[in-house]
Design a protein around this motif. Structure first.
Motif, PDB file in Angstrom:
ATOM      1  N   VAL A  22       5.651   2.502  -8.305  1.00  0.00           N
ATOM      2  CA  VAL A  22       4.442   1.557  -8.800  1.00  0.00           C
ATOM      3  C   VAL A  22       4.447   0.126  -8.026  1.00  0.00           C
ATOM      4  N   VAL A  23       3.249  -0.327  -7.723  1.00  0.00           N
ATOM      5  CA  VAL A  23       3.195  -1.182  -7.143  1.00  0.00           C
ATOM      6  C   VAL A  23       2.475  -2.521  -7.855  1.00  0.00           C
ATOM      7  N   ILE A  24       3.268  -3.581  -7.993  1.00  0.00           N
ATOM      8  CA  ILE A  24       2.644  -4.629  -8.752  1.00  0.00           C
ATOM      9  C   ILE A  24       2.770  -5.996  -7.938  1.00  0.00           C
ATOM     10  N   GLY A  25       1.807  -7.048  -8.488  1.00  0.00           N
ATOM     11  CA  GLY A  25       1.912  -8.269  -7.855  1.00  0.00           C
ATOM     12  C   GLY A  25       0.770  -8.988  -8.298  1.00  0.00           C
ATOM     13  N   PRO A  26       0.559 -10.317  -7.920  1.00  0.00           N
ATOM     14  CA  PRO A  26      -0.736 -11.035  -8.372  1.00  0.00           C
ATOM     15  C   PRO A  26      -1.931 -10.389  -7.509  1.00  0.00           C
ATOM     16  N   SER A  27      -3.079 -10.791  -8.120  1.00  0.00           N
ATOM     17  CA  SER A  27      -4.304 -10.523  -7.644  1.00  0.00           C
ATOM     18  C   SER A  27      -4.503 -10.993  -6.093  1.00  0.00           C
ATOM     19  N   GLY A  28      -5.001 -10.346  -5.233  1.00  0.00           N
ATOM     20  CA  GLY A  28      -5.110 -10.708  -3.819  1.00  0.00           C
ATOM     21  C   GLY A  28      -3.732 -10.786  -2.893  1.00  0.00           C
ATOM     22  N   SER A  29      -2.952  -9.941  -3.652  1.00  0.00           N
ATOM     23  CA  SER A  29      -1.440  -9.902  -2.829  1.00  0.00           C
ATOM     24  C   SER A  29      -1.270  -8.838  -2.083  1.00  0.00           C
ATOM     25  N   GLY A  30      -2.535  -7.925  -1.854  1.00  0.00           N
ATOM     26  CA  GLY A  30      -2.375  -6.975  -0.929  1.00  0.00           C
ATOM     27  C   GLY A  30      -2.031  -5.348  -1.205  1.00  0.00           C
ATOM     28  N   LYS A  31      -2.146  -5.415  -2.702  1.00  0.00           N
ATOM     29  CA  LYS A  31      -1.680  -4.163  -3.138  1.00  0.00           C
ATOM     30  C   LYS A  31      -2.784  -3.125  -3.072  1.00  0.00           C
ATOM     31  N   SER A  32      -3.915  -3.433  -3.365  1.00  0.00           N
ATOM     32  CA  SER A  32      -4.853  -2.280  -3.297  1.00  0.00           C
ATOM     33  C   SER A  32      -5.246  -2.074  -1.674  1.00  0.00           C
ATOM     34  N   THR A  33      -5.098  -2.967  -0.727  1.00  0.00           N
ATOM     35  CA  THR A  33      -5.243  -2.819   0.682  1.00  0.00           C
ATOM     36  C   THR A  33      -4.260  -1.736   0.961  1.00  0.00           C
ATOM     37  N   PHE A  34      -2.991  -2.101   0.591  1.00  0.00           N
ATOM     38  CA  PHE A  34      -1.895  -1.328   0.978  1.00  0.00           C
ATOM     39  C   PHE A  34      -2.047   0.057   0.645  1.00  0.00           C
ATOM     40  N   LEU A  35      -2.390   0.468  -0.510  1.00  0.00           N
ATOM     41  CA  LEU A  35      -2.710   1.752  -1.149  1.00  0.00           C
ATOM     42  C   LEU A  35      -3.904   2.513  -0.233  1.00  0.00           C
ATOM     43  N   ARG A  36      -4.953   1.586  -0.182  1.00  0.00           N
ATOM     44  CA  ARG A  36      -5.967   2.164   0.802  1.00  0.00           C
ATOM     45  C   ARG A  36      -5.886   2.441   1.972  1.00  0.00           C
ATOM     46  N   CYS A  37      -4.857   1.780   2.558  1.00  0.00           N
ATOM     47  CA  CYS A  37      -4.281   2.232   4.193  1.00  0.00           C
ATOM     48  C   CYS A  37      -3.712   3.251   4.248  1.00  0.00           C
ATOM     49  N   LEU A  38      -3.067   3.974   3.030  1.00  0.00           N
ATOM     50  CA  LEU A  38      -1.996   5.145   2.901  1.00  0.00           C
ATOM     51  C   LEU A  38      -3.004   6.225   3.492  1.00  0.00           C
ATOM     52  N   ASN A  39      -4.245   6.511   3.063  1.00  0.00           N
ATOM     53  CA  ASN A  39      -5.030   7.508   3.253  1.00  0.00           C
ATOM     54  C   ASN A  39      -6.320   7.084   4.389  1.00  0.00           C
ATOM     55  N   LEU A  40      -5.958   5.875   4.964  1.00  0.00           N
ATOM     56  CA  LEU A  40      -7.216   5.167   5.952  1.00  0.00           C
ATOM     57  C   LEU A  40      -8.521   5.285   5.391  1.00  0.00           C
ATOM     58  N   LEU A  41      -8.350   4.910   3.933  1.00  0.00           N
ATOM     59  CA  LEU A  41      -9.870   4.202   3.594  1.00  0.00           C
ATOM     60  C   LEU A  41      -9.931   2.926   4.056  1.00  0.00           C
ATOM     61  N   GLU A  42      -8.618   2.418   4.428  1.00  0.00           N
ATOM     62  CA  GLU A  42      -8.992   1.042   4.932  1.00  0.00           C
ATOM     63  C   GLU A  42      -8.217   1.179   6.146  1.00  0.00           C
ATOM     64  N   VAL A  43      -8.854   0.994   7.329  1.00  0.00           N
ATOM     65  CA  VAL A  43      -7.873   1.265   8.831  1.00  0.00           C
ATOM     66  C   VAL A  43      -7.326   0.063   8.968  1.00  0.00           C
ATOM     67  N   PRO A  44      -6.070   0.243   9.071  1.00  0.00           N
ATOM     68  CA  PRO A  44      -5.014  -0.624   9.499  1.00  0.00           C
ATOM     69  C   PRO A  44      -5.341  -1.442  10.666  1.00  0.00           C
ATOM     70  N   THR A  45      -4.969  -2.825  10.899  1.00  0.00           N
ATOM     71  CA  THR A  45      -5.465  -3.448  12.237  1.00  0.00           C
ATOM     72  C   THR A  45      -4.226  -3.008  13.228  1.00  0.00           C
ATOM     73  N   GLY A  46      -3.107  -2.918  12.537  1.00  0.00           N
ATOM     74  CA  GLY A  46      -1.711  -2.780  13.399  1.00  0.00           C
ATOM     75  C   GLY A  46      -0.849  -1.919  12.431  1.00  0.00           C
ATOM     76  N   GLY A  47       0.309  -1.305  13.200  1.00  0.00           N
ATOM     77  CA  GLY A  47       1.255  -0.388  12.412  1.00  0.00           C
ATOM     78  C   GLY A  47       0.829   0.996  12.370  1.00  0.00           C
ATOM     79  N   LYS A  48       1.576   1.785  11.813  1.00  0.00           N
ATOM     80  CA  LYS A  48       1.543   3.116  11.720  1.00  0.00           C
ATOM     81  C   LYS A  48       1.672   3.851  10.080  1.00  0.00           C
ATOM     82  N   VAL A  49       1.122   4.685   9.939  1.00  0.00           N
ATOM     83  CA  VAL A  49       1.009   5.461   8.847  1.00  0.00           C
ATOM     84  C   VAL A  49       1.673   6.858   9.078  1.00  0.00           C
ATOM     85  N   PHE A  50       2.613   7.267   8.635  1.00  0.00           N
ATOM     86  CA  PHE A  50       2.868   8.944   8.762  1.00  0.00           C
ATOM     87  C   PHE A  50       2.835   9.436   7.377  1.00  0.00           C
ATOM     88  N   PHE A  51       2.179  10.632   7.261  1.00  0.00           N
ATOM     89  CA  PHE A  51       2.120  11.379   6.185  1.00  0.00           C
ATOM     90  C   PHE A  51       2.695  12.717   6.438  1.00  0.00           C
TER      91      PHE A  51
END
Length: 245
Positions: A36-65
């Motif tokens: 479970v990912v919690i935090g205030p609005s604008g903390s990056g939670k949804s962006t983090f989730l959407r990067c996991l399946n590349l709905l948002e393409v990361p600017t840097g770093g790697k995702v291994f699935f």
């Protein structure tokens, strides 16, 4: 790499123009986790989730699935996305199709499942969420809670290896939240791996196996839900919990 690590994120960064949404996030999701990912609005939670399946393409770093670097441009991301169920705030059902047709579209088109088999599977799942009698209804004929339950079982029709939930109850009326959380609770008990961005602290506390607190694009603290909620280590988490609990 450990075989029971389903998703591994290394130094994940995401910028929207000048704005930094993710600031070097490292995380691991293991098979069977309900993270479970919690935090205030604008903390990056949804962006983090959407990067996991590349709905948002990361600017840097790697995702291994499943041991594959899906941030590698040579990788067929659609093939991997088929194994990652995604449930959004807005239900994203096709309005011109019945519930049943919404559910069998992916398995028939993408998994090449015979239509009869897809229908059988869909009926079993509809039964599971108490909506077997709504199979011929159109989305406009359903309540918000019913639509979200359909969205969840539609994702399950693809037999994913992980389910990603992006604040699945935030668009619902309060009395409909419970019915969706019940479905997710049952899902967690069935052992499927889940990553859930949520504002529902009670659910996070009760159902999560791991809790991740994010702020300003970073993971500030990570622990079992019991430890995270009862003994927050960072002042930032302390003040967040004081506001939301």
């Amino acid at each position: 790499m450990n075989d029971d690590v389903l998703i591994r994120v290394e130094n994940l960064q995401k910028y929207f123009g000048e704005q930094k949404a993710l600031d070097g996030v490292d995380a691991e999701i293991r098979k069977g986790d309900v993270a479970v990912v919690i935090g205030p609005s604008g903390s990056g939670k949804s962006t983090f989730l959407r990067c996991l399946n590349l709905l948002e393409v990361p600017t840097g770093g790697k995702v291994f699935f499943e041991n594959v670097d899906i941030t590698n441009p040579k990788v067929d991301i659609n093939k991997h996305r088929q194994k990652m169920g995604m449930v959004f705030q807005q239900f994203n059902l096709f309005p011109h199709m019945t519930v049943l047709d919404n559910m069998i579209l992916g398995p028939v088109k993408l998994l090449k499942l015979p239509k009869e088999k897809a229908i059988d599977n869909a009926r079993v799942l509809l039964e599971r969420v108490g909506l077997a009698d709504r199979k011929d209804a159109y989305p406009s004929q359903l309540s918000g809670g019913q639509k979200q339950r359909i969205a969840i079982v539609r994702a399950l029709c693809m037999e994913p290896d992980v389910m990603l939930f992006d604040e699945p109850t935030s668009a619902l009326d309060p009395e409909m939240v419970g019915e969706v959380l019940d479905v997710m609770r049952n899902l967690a008990q069935s052992g499927i791996t889940m990553v859930v961005v949520t504002h529902e602290m009670g659910f996070a506390r009760e159902v999560g196996t791991r809790a991740i607190f994010m702020d300003e694009g970073k993971i500030i603290e990570e622990n079992t839900p019991k430890e995270l909620f009862n003994n927050p280590k960072s002042p930032r988490l302390h003040s967040f919990l004081a506001k939301v609990l």
